[in-house]
Design an enzyme around this catalytic site. Sequence first.
Site, PDB file in Angstrom:
ATOM      1  N   SER A   1       0.833  -1.200   0.000  1.00 10.34           N
ATOM      2  CA  SER A   1       0.000   0.000   0.000  1.00 10.34           C
ATOM      3  C   SER A   1       0.869   1.252   0.000  1.00 10.34           C
ATOM      4  CB  SER A   1      -0.887   0.009   1.246  1.00 10.34           C
ATOM      5  OG  SER A   1      -1.406   1.302   1.419  1.00 10.34           O
TER       6      SER A   1
ATOM      7  N   HIS B   1      -1.353  -1.321  -4.224  1.00  5.19           N
ATOM      8  CA  HIS B   1      -2.607  -0.918  -3.573  1.00  5.19           C
ATOM      9  C   HIS B   1      -2.588   0.597  -3.369  1.00  5.19           C
ATOM     10  CE1 HIS B   1      -6.163  -1.752  -1.062  1.00  5.19           C
ATOM     11  NE2 HIS B   1      -5.695  -0.832  -0.221  1.00  5.19           N
TER      12      HIS B   1
ATOM     13  N   ASP C   1      -4.573   3.800  -1.959  1.00  2.36           N
ATOM     14  CA  ASP C   1      -5.623   4.217  -1.028  1.00  2.36           C
ATOM     15  C   ASP C   1      -6.027   5.665  -1.278  1.00  2.36           C
ATOM     16  OD1 ASP C   1      -6.027   1.898   0.740  1.00  2.36           O
ATOM     17  OD2 ASP C   1      -3.928   2.207   1.283  1.00  2.36           O
TER      18      ASP C   1
ATOM     19  N   MET D   1      -8.457   8.641  -0.099  1.00  2.00           N
ATOM     20  CA  MET D   1      -9.259   9.030   1.075  1.00  2.00           C
ATOM     21  C   MET D   1      -9.704  10.474   0.937  1.00  2.00           C
ATOM     22  SD  MET D   1      -7.035   7.385   4.137  1.00  2.00           S
ATOM     23  CE  MET D   1      -6.346   5.727   4.014  1.00  2.00           C
TER      24      MET D   1
ATOM     25  N   HIS E   1      -8.315   1.567  -4.013  1.00  2.00           N
ATOM     26  CA  HIS E   1      -9.254   1.376  -2.890  1.00  2.00           C
ATOM     27  C   HIS E   1      -9.795   2.749  -2.512  1.00  2.00           C
ATOM     28  CE1 HIS E   1      -9.611   0.255   1.684  1.00  2.00           C
ATOM     29  NE2 HIS E   1     -10.782   0.441   1.137  1.00  2.00           N
TER      30      HIS E   1
ATOM     31  N   MET F   1     -11.841   5.224  -0.438  1.00  2.50           N
ATOM     32  CA  MET F   1     -12.503   5.467   0.854  1.00  2.50           C
ATOM     33  C   MET F   1     -13.082   6.863   0.779  1.00  2.50           C
ATOM     34  SD  MET F   1      -9.544   3.640   3.082  1.00  2.50           S
ATOM     35  CE  MET F   1      -8.438   3.674   1.672  1.00  2.50           C
TER      36      MET F   1
ATOM     37  N   MET G   1     -11.799  -5.271   5.337  1.00  2.00           N
ATOM     38  CA  MET G   1     -10.969  -4.405   6.186  1.00  2.00           C
ATOM     39  C   MET G   1     -10.725  -5.097   7.517  1.00  2.00           C
ATOM     40  SD  MET G   1     -10.351  -1.873   4.244  1.00  2.00           S
ATOM     41  CE  MET G   1      -9.301  -1.067   5.459  1.00  2.00           C
TER      42      MET G   1
ATOM     43  N   PHE H   1      -5.881   4.869   8.223  1.00  2.00           N
ATOM     44  CA  PHE H   1      -4.444   5.007   8.513  1.00  2.00           C
ATOM     45  C   PHE H   1      -3.725   3.671   8.363  1.00  2.00           C
ATOM     46  CE2 PHE H   1      -6.807   8.192  10.805  1.00  2.00           C
ATOM     47  CZ  PHE H   1      -6.146   9.351  10.433  1.00  2.00           C
TER      48      PHE H   1
ATOM     49  N   ASP I   1      -7.137  -6.214   4.152  1.00  2.00           N
ATOM     50  CA  ASP I   1      -6.498  -4.899   4.165  1.00  2.00           C
ATOM     51  C   ASP I   1      -6.438  -4.346   5.583  1.00  2.00           C
ATOM     52  OD1 ASP I   1      -5.462  -2.443   3.564  1.00  2.00           O
ATOM     53  OD2 ASP I   1      -7.200  -1.724   2.439  1.00  2.00           O
TER      54      ASP I   1
ATOM     55  N   GLY J   1       1.090  -2.353   4.018  1.00  2.00           N
ATOM     56  CA  GLY J   1       1.694  -1.026   4.005  1.00  2.00           C
ATOM     57  C   GLY J   1       2.940  -1.002   4.846  1.00  2.00           C
TER      58      GLY J   1
END
Length: 218
Positions: free
Chosen positions: A9, A34, A36, A38, A67, A69, A138, A144, A176, A198
Site C-alpha cells: 500500500s 494498492h 488508497d 481518502m 481502494h 474510501m 478491512m 491510517f 487490508d 503497508g
Amino acid sequence: MNKVLIAPSLLSGNFADMGSDVKNMSDIGADWIHIDVMDGVFVPNITFGFKMISDMRPLSKLFFDAHLMITQPIRYVERFAKAGADLVSFHIEAESDVDGALDKISSVGVKCGLAINPDTPVDTLIPYLGRLDLIVLMSVYPGFGGQKFIGGSLDRIARLKQLRDKYAPNALIETDGGVTTENASEIIAAGADVLVAGNAVFGATDRTAAVRSLRGRA
Ligand code: DX5
Ligand code: ZN
C-alpha cells in the site's frame, strides 16, 4: 490453491517521492500496487485523487488496485477507472446505489471491487458477490496505515470464503490492514487471496525479504 498475491500500500510510501516507490514495487517482487484514496469525510484522512493515479500509470506495469474510501463513490468511480486503475473498489457503507456504482466501473472495462468495514456483517455482501472481482475485507478501521490487525477478522475471512465459494468462485478475497510477516500465514490459511501490506513492506529494511516472507517463503 493459487499463489497469494502481495499488494503493498502506497499509503506507507513517501508522498514526496511516490514515483520512486511505484517503480520499486516490481523490483521487490510485489504483484499488485494498492492505492488508497481518502476524502477526509468517509475516513478521517486525506490522500490524493485521479491525477496521482494517471501520473503514476506510466511508471509501472503492475496491477493498480485502487481502494476508494470516499463518500458517494458513484460520483467518481468512473474517473478513477479512466485514470488508469486496473480495479476500483469502493465501500458498501459509503454508497446507497451499489449496483449503479458497479455498473459505472464495469462500463469502463476495469475490474470491480467492494470493500467492507470491520463492523459491517459480511453477509451484507451477498447480493453483490456475483458481480465482484475482489472483496476487500478491512481488518482495521480504514483511514491510517500501521494499525493493529483486528483478531476477529480471521473468522470474517473464513465466512467470506464460504460465501465466495458459493456465490462468486472467481472473486478474490483481499485482506487490508494490519497484515504483518507474523500473522500473514494465518490470514492466508483463513482464506485470503490477496494481502495488502503497508507498514510491513515500507517499514522493512529489506522490502524484498518482507514480500517473500508475507507470501510464506522465508
Ligand atoms: C487503511 C488502508 C490500508 C493501509 C494498510 O485504511 O486501506 O490499505 O494502507 O496499511 P498497513 O498494512 O500498514 O495496515
Ligand atoms: Zn486500502
